[in-house]
Scaffold this motif. Structure first.
Motif, PDB file in Angstrom:
ATOM      1  N   TYR A 175      19.056  83.466  -2.130  1.00  0.00           N
ATOM      2  CA  TYR A 175      19.142  84.141  -3.430  1.00  0.00           C
ATOM      3  C   TYR A 175      20.459  83.800  -4.135  1.00  0.00           C
ATOM      4  O   TYR A 175      20.467  83.510  -5.329  1.00  0.00           O
ATOM      5  CB  TYR A 175      18.990  85.657  -3.273  1.00  0.00           C
ATOM      6  N   PHE A 178      20.342  80.011  -4.958  1.00  0.00           N
ATOM      7  CA  PHE A 178      19.370  79.698  -6.004  1.00  0.00           C
ATOM      8  C   PHE A 178      19.872  80.166  -7.369  1.00  0.00           C
ATOM      9  O   PHE A 178      19.694  79.482  -8.376  1.00  0.00           O
ATOM     10  CB  PHE A 178      18.018  80.337  -5.685  1.00  0.00           C
ATOM     11  N   TRP A 213      15.166  72.644  -7.115  1.00  0.00           N
ATOM     12  CA  TRP A 213      14.999  73.994  -7.659  1.00  0.00           C
ATOM     13  C   TRP A 213      13.602  74.526  -7.338  1.00  0.00           C
ATOM     14  O   TRP A 213      13.434  75.656  -6.877  1.00  0.00           O
ATOM     15  CB  TRP A 213      15.226  73.907  -9.170  1.00  0.00           C
ATOM     16  N   ILE A 220      11.192  81.316  -2.172  1.00  0.00           N
ATOM     17  CA  ILE A 220      11.378  82.697  -2.635  1.00  0.00           C
ATOM     18  C   ILE A 220      10.036  83.400  -2.805  1.00  0.00           C
ATOM     19  O   ILE A 220       9.848  84.535  -2.345  1.00  0.00           O
ATOM     20  CB  ILE A 220      12.156  82.711  -3.971  1.00  0.00           C
ATOM     21  N   HIS A 221       9.090  82.712  -3.424  1.00  0.00           N
ATOM     22  CA  HIS A 221       7.800  83.355  -3.661  1.00  0.00           C
ATOM     23  C   HIS A 221       6.997  83.506  -2.389  1.00  0.00           C
ATOM     24  O   HIS A 221       6.313  84.498  -2.188  1.00  0.00           O
ATOM     25  CB  HIS A 221       7.026  82.600  -4.737  1.00  0.00           C
TER      26      HIS A 221
ATOM     27  N   VAL B  83       0.357  85.587  -6.097  1.00  0.00           N
ATOM     28  CA  VAL B  83       1.261  84.527  -5.647  1.00  0.00           C
ATOM     29  C   VAL B  83       0.574  83.208  -5.250  1.00  0.00           C
ATOM     30  O   VAL B  83       1.077  82.140  -5.597  1.00  0.00           O
ATOM     31  CB  VAL B  83       2.183  85.061  -4.524  1.00  0.00           C
ATOM     32  N   SER B  89       0.390  76.089  -7.915  1.00  0.00           N
ATOM     33  CA  SER B  89       0.747  75.315  -9.108  1.00  0.00           C
ATOM     34  C   SER B  89       2.198  74.844  -9.037  1.00  0.00           C
ATOM     35  O   SER B  89       2.517  73.735  -9.450  1.00  0.00           O
ATOM     36  CB  SER B  89       0.470  76.100 -10.386  1.00  0.00           C
ATOM     37  N   ILE B  90       3.083  75.667  -8.464  1.00  0.00           N
ATOM     38  CA  ILE B  90       4.474  75.214  -8.306  1.00  0.00           C
ATOM     39  C   ILE B  90       4.505  73.984  -7.395  1.00  0.00           C
ATOM     40  O   ILE B  90       5.157  72.981  -7.686  1.00  0.00           O
ATOM     41  CB  ILE B  90       5.383  76.330  -7.727  1.00  0.00           C
ATOM     42  N   CYS B 137      -0.064  81.213 -15.290  1.00  0.00           N
ATOM     43  CA  CYS B 137       0.384  82.169 -14.263  1.00  0.00           C
ATOM     44  C   CYS B 137       1.641  82.887 -14.743  1.00  0.00           C
ATOM     45  O   CYS B 137       1.738  84.119 -14.699  1.00  0.00           O
ATOM     46  CB  CYS B 137       0.741  81.440 -12.971  1.00  0.00           C
ATOM     47  N   LYS B 144       2.260  91.174 -17.466  1.00  0.00           N
ATOM     48  CA  LYS B 144       2.001  92.273 -16.536  1.00  0.00           C
ATOM     49  C   LYS B 144       3.252  93.131 -16.341  1.00  0.00           C
ATOM     50  O   LYS B 144       3.220  94.348 -16.509  1.00  0.00           O
ATOM     51  CB  LYS B 144       1.552  91.684 -15.200  1.00  0.00           C
ATOM     52  N   HIS B 160      11.220  85.209 -15.394  1.00  0.00           N
ATOM     53  CA  HIS B 160       9.889  84.642 -15.629  1.00  0.00           C
ATOM     54  C   HIS B 160       9.610  84.436 -17.113  1.00  0.00           C
ATOM     55  O   HIS B 160       9.104  83.392 -17.509  1.00  0.00           O
ATOM     56  CB  HIS B 160       8.823  85.521 -14.980  1.00  0.00           C
ATOM     57  N   MET B 397      17.252  83.193 -18.815  1.00  0.00           N
ATOM     58  CA  MET B 397      17.310  82.742 -17.428  1.00  0.00           C
ATOM     59  C   MET B 397      18.719  82.811 -16.856  1.00  0.00           C
ATOM     60  O   MET B 397      18.906  83.101 -15.675  1.00  0.00           O
ATOM     61  CB  MET B 397      16.782  81.311 -17.311  1.00  0.00           C
ATOM     62  N   MET B 404      20.166  88.137 -10.418  1.00  0.00           N
ATOM     63  CA  MET B 404      19.692  87.795  -9.087  1.00  0.00           C
ATOM     64  C   MET B 404      20.858  87.721  -8.099  1.00  0.00           C
ATOM     65  O   MET B 404      20.775  88.208  -6.974  1.00  0.00           O
ATOM     66  CB  MET B 404      19.020  86.434  -9.178  1.00  0.00           C
TER      67      MET B 404
HETATM   68  C1  HEM Z   1      13.310  81.186 -12.816  1.00  0.00           C
HETATM   69  C2  HEM Z   1      12.476  81.015 -11.871  1.00  0.00           C
HETATM   70  C3  HEM Z   1      11.897  82.112 -11.012  1.00  0.00           C
HETATM   71  C4  HEM Z   1      12.554  83.073 -10.318  1.00  0.00           C
HETATM   72  C5  HEM Z   1      14.055  83.287 -10.215  1.00  0.00           C
HETATM   73  C6  HEM Z   1      11.560  83.888  -9.688  1.00  0.00           C
HETATM   74  C7  HEM Z   1      11.822  84.962  -8.870  1.00  0.00           C
HETATM   75  C8  HEM Z   1      10.885  85.828  -8.397  1.00  0.00           C
HETATM   76  C9  HEM Z   1      11.150  86.955  -7.580  1.00  0.00           C
HETATM   77  C10 HEM Z   1      12.543  87.377  -7.123  1.00  0.00           C
HETATM   78  C11 HEM Z   1       9.979  87.570  -7.302  1.00  0.00           C
HETATM   79  C12 HEM Z   1       9.805  88.822  -6.477  1.00  0.00           C
HETATM   80  C13 HEM Z   1       9.349  89.948  -7.354  1.00  0.00           C
HETATM   81  C14 HEM Z   1      10.295  91.079  -7.406  1.00  0.00           C
HETATM   82  O1  HEM Z   1      11.248  91.093  -6.644  1.00  0.00           O
HETATM   83  O2  HEM Z   1      10.066  91.959  -8.259  1.00  0.00           O
HETATM   84  C15 HEM Z   1       8.941  86.834  -7.967  1.00  0.00           C
HETATM   85  C16 HEM Z   1       7.607  87.154  -7.966  1.00  0.00           C
HETATM   86  C17 HEM Z   1       6.622  86.386  -8.508  1.00  0.00           C
HETATM   87  N1  HEM Z   1       6.798  85.189  -9.176  1.00  0.00           N
HETATM   88 FE1  HEM Z   1       8.522  84.323  -9.612  1.00  0.00          FE
HETATM   89  N2  HEM Z   1      10.328  83.400 -10.011  1.00  0.00           N
HETATM   90  C18 HEM Z   1      10.488  82.312 -10.821  1.00  0.00           C
HETATM   91  C19 HEM Z   1       9.499  81.514 -11.341  1.00  0.00           C
HETATM   92  C20 HEM Z   1       8.145  81.734 -11.167  1.00  0.00           C
HETATM   93  C21 HEM Z   1       7.115  80.828 -11.590  1.00  0.00           C
HETATM   94  C22 HEM Z   1       7.372  79.485 -12.266  1.00  0.00           C
HETATM   95  C23 HEM Z   1       5.921  81.405 -11.258  1.00  0.00           C
HETATM   96  C24 HEM Z   1       4.521  80.905 -11.486  1.00  0.00           C
HETATM   97  C25 HEM Z   1       4.131  79.756 -11.821  1.00  0.00           C
HETATM   98  C26 HEM Z   1       6.210  82.665 -10.625  1.00  0.00           C
HETATM   99  C27 HEM Z   1       5.271  83.543 -10.168  1.00  0.00           C
HETATM  100  C28 HEM Z   1       5.538  84.719  -9.521  1.00  0.00           C
HETATM  101  C29 HEM Z   1       4.542  85.669  -9.073  1.00  0.00           C
HETATM  102  C30 HEM Z   1       3.034  85.538  -9.273  1.00  0.00           C
HETATM  103  C31 HEM Z   1       5.218  86.723  -8.465  1.00  0.00           C
HETATM  104  C32 HEM Z   1       4.605  87.987  -7.869  1.00  0.00           C
HETATM  105  C33 HEM Z   1       4.527  88.974  -8.986  1.00  0.00           C
HETATM  106  C34 HEM Z   1       3.857  90.228  -8.596  1.00  0.00           C
HETATM  107  O3  HEM Z   1       3.304  90.305  -7.494  1.00  0.00           O
HETATM  108  O4  HEM Z   1       3.915  91.138  -9.420  1.00  0.00           O
HETATM  109  N3  HEM Z   1       7.582  82.829 -10.564  1.00  0.00           N
HETATM  110  N4  HEM Z   1       9.523  85.761  -8.625  1.00  0.00           N
END
Ligand code: HEM
Lengths: 267, 415
Positions: A175, A178, A213, A220-221, B83, B89-90, B137, B144, B160, B397, B404
């Protein structure tokens, strides 16, 4: 005072740190030795900072241009990361690892004498240069540390004594690393816009930075969604580091290298 | 592994879709895209320009919103907000970018590479389709979390939504991006620029170059191997700046710089300061051979486009040469002349562009054969109306990254 004095300074630092490491080892038996170890690490680090500052002043430009200069920054940052992690999570082995890595970088620099060049091309003369590079180097150092944790985790689970704490340490490092990686990427984009008028050109170095990246993004995801499957998470983390290494050294050897504005100068 | 084993035991395409289905769909998109590459005739990818890109953006966001609001229960939307769809896709975007990182993005001799369009990934249908899933996505989960706003979602939304904005504005903005290059000569106004396709474009203002200036570093000293002609010491890493009074050591030679002239001309046996077109730098050096104490003194010069260089042969094997000076800074002192008769004076420099009526004007290059005597300055003009949106995304960002770093991760905290 330039790189010419490097052998002197680096020897002092390395000797202090190696004695420190010995005391750290002793501290597993006798807790009191830890104080001495820390004292030695800190004094070595102070000498390190002194060298960096003097070098910067003497060169009259930020010492961030050649591979050797970036190694110098690793040697500066790694102990810092080791200390902070130690203060926060009390991992002695991690402190030892970061110091040992720093020693390794100093040794590589000692064996490859560096440039005395003071010149800096116009595009690099920008207020963005220092934050962009520092943030990146810091992030690489933290992420490198996280991958060591991953390897330890894989080894532990191979041995059958894996502890979830290891993965938590990896998470924390990822974290932090990143966040800095994102900053480095974005600062780079903002700078490129100022210098060349395009924030992103898919230059080979940019491509690989982006891939790095994305690699950590996957980790992370994956971790967020699968808190239990630790082995696959560790594998993803180790692979992400391979991409990072390609980005750092490998780009120069790929067929796409000759078009990059980022290849480290050898002169 | 337990979690996954359970998942695999359910039937394919049964609720909820997992990784297998996600990759199935993603790879399907890529294959479709590659088919389009092979069989579509249009060659270049489509770009939307104003106002259609704006319509597209609005339509897309509204569609995402509608899909999320009223169709959340459908299989597709549920899958897209989970996810596995994101990770697949990622991963697939990463794979295609990796192809770009390995195969040079230039015209290729290989039939396979050309037909599949692997040398222009950024405009490849396969890439565009998978990126579209990626963005969908990202857009859906942004909506959401925005709709169920909580302060603990703040970082999530910054990351995001910021990425969504920066990406979509960057992609759609290419249609409106204008990038022109303009040659300006000292003492002349210029207003006809050329675009990337070499078409002439008339500007709404003219640029008058008053003066073009180059600042140089001093030249460097190098030891050259007489046989190979290449730099002989330390793999060419350590070159010393020529400065009057300095002494440097090369192997067993002690080189002292007695005098240095930045602009000079040869007059008889020595160099004298002169200031004419193409007058090169020169230095008087004394070289002492430490082995036999013999001393040699001579003038050397790096030469210029008008005058030859001069080196000093110090032994059978080696010569001392002076390299061409490196550029420290170059700048153009210009006036912008508007149609309304205004005259705006400014100095352009690398890393210091100037903003004028939606255009950003950059110092790009000059005639490098002429070096510091160049009276040509090449400027670049960029107009990018979507930039504010991209910057909003980027700054979100940046804030997200700081958040973060500060908050750390939830998983660890919760357990
Ligand atoms: C700047 C880049 C990104 C960062 C720093 C990031 C960070 C995170 C973090 C920390 C979580 C955990 C959720 C939470 O703690 O509340 C999360 C969830 C998630 N992220 Fe990202 N993410 C990034 C980009 C993306 C991208 C590019 C996608 C999709 C193409 C994505 C899709 C998701 C999804 C689907 C979840 C779960 C959301 C849920 O269950 O509500 N993220 N992300």
């Amino acid at each position: 005072m330039t790189w010419i004095d490097f052998p002197l300074y680096s020897s002092i630092i390395v000797i202090l740190w190696i004695i420190g490491l010995v005391f750290l080892l002793i501290s597993y038996k006798k807790q009191a030795a830890l104080k001495i170890a820390n004292l030695l690490f800190v004094s070595g680090w102070a000498v390190m900072i002194l060298f960096v500052v003097k070098l910067w002043l003497e060169l009259d430009r930020p010492p961030m241009r050649t591979l050797g200069e970036t190694r110098l920054w690793y040697a500066t940052f790694l102990p810092l990361i080791g200390f902070v992690t130690y203060i926060r999570w009390k991992y002695k082995w991690f402190l030892a690892y970061s110091i040992a890595m720093a020693i390794m970088f100093l040794t590589i620099n000692y064996l490859n004498p560096e440039t005395y060049s003071k010149t800096l091309m116009p595009a690099l003369q920008s207020p963005w240069f220092i934050p962009h590079v520092l943030v990146y180097l810091f992030s690489y150092a933290v992420l490198a540390a996280s991958s060591i944790v991953a390897i330890k985790g894989l080894y532990d689970s191979y041995k059958g004594n894996f502890k979830i704490e290891t993965l938590k340490l990896a998470d924390n490092l990822v974290y932090i690393g990143f966040a800095f990686l994102t900053l480095g990427l974005l600062f780079g984009a903002l700078w490129a816009k100022e210098a060349w008028g395009h924030y992103w050109t898919w230059d080979p170095k940019e491509v690989w930075a982006f891939l790095t990246w994305m690699g950590y993004l996957i980790y992370i995801h994956y971790r967020y969604f699968h808190t239990q499957n630790s082995k696959r998470a560790l594998t993803i983390l180790a692979l992400a580091f391979v991409v990072l290494l390609v980005c750092w050294f490998g780009v120069n050897y790929l067929p796409v290298a000759n078009t990059s504005v980022h290849t480290y100068t050898q002169y | 592994m337990s979690e996954n084993n359970i998942k695999i035991q359910r039937n394919l395409w049964e609720n909820p879709w997992g990784y297998v289905e996600s990759f199935f769909i993603g790879i399907g998109l890529i294959i479709t895209g590659l088919f389009l590459e092979v069989f579509s005739t249009s060659g270049s990818a489509f770009t939307l320009s104003y106002p259609f890109n704006l319509y597209f953006l609005i339509g897309y966001v509204v569609l995402l919103f509608v899909m999320y609001k009223w169709f959340t229960t459908t299989q597709l939307i549920r899958w897209l907000t989970k996810v596995p769809a994101s990770i697949s896709s990622i991963v697939l975007v990463t794979v295609l970018v990796m192809v770009m990182g390995i195969i040079p993005q230039v015209p290729s001799e290989s039939k396979i590479i050309t037909n599949l369009g692997l040398n222009h990934i950024t405009s490849n249908w396969a890439f565009l389709l998978i990126l579209f899933q990626f963005l969908t996505c990202l857009g859906l989960i942004s909506i959401k979390r925005i709709l169920q706003f909580k302060w603990s979602n703040f970082g999530f939304i910054l990351n995001h939504t910021g990425l969504f904005l920066a990406l979509i504005a960057g992609i759609l903005g290419t249609g409106d991006l204008q990038r022109l290059s303009l040659d300006v000569y000292e003492g002349k106004p210029s207003w006809v620029a050329t675009n990337i396709n070499n078409q002439k474009i008339e500007l709404p203002f003219a640029i008058y170059l008053k003066d073009f200036l180059i600042d140089e570093y001093n030249p460097k000293l190098a030891l050259v191997d007489n046989k190979t002609g290449s730099i002989a010491h330390n793999d060419g890493k350590n070159l010393y700046l020529v400065e009057k009074g300095e002494t440097y050591y090369f192997k067993n030679f002690e080189v002292t710089i007695n005098d240095f002239l930045p602009n000079s001309g040869r007059i008889g046996a020595r160099y004298e300061p002169v200031n004419e077109l193409g007058s090169p730098p020169s230095a008087s050096i004394s070289v002492k051979n430490i082995e036999n104490d013999s001393i040699q003194t001579a003038w050397i010069s790096s030469g210029s486009f008008r005058y030859p260089y001069e080196s000093l042969k110090i032994s059978e094997d080696y010569s001392v040469v002076m390299t061409i000076p490196e550029v420290k800074k170059f700048s153009s002192d210009i006036d912008i002349l508007t149609k309304e008769g205004e005259r705006i004076s400014t100095v352009l420099e690398v890393n210091k562009p100037f903003k004028h009526k939606g255009w950003k004007i950059y110092q790009l290059s000059y005639d490098d054969k002429m070096g510091k005597w160049s009276n040509l300055s090449v400027l670049e003009l960029v107009k990018d109306p979507w930039l504010p949106l991209i910057y909003i995304g980027i700054f979100m960002m940046i804030a997200g990254a700081v958040y973060m770093f500060w908050m750390g991760n939830k998983i660890t905290k919760n357990q």
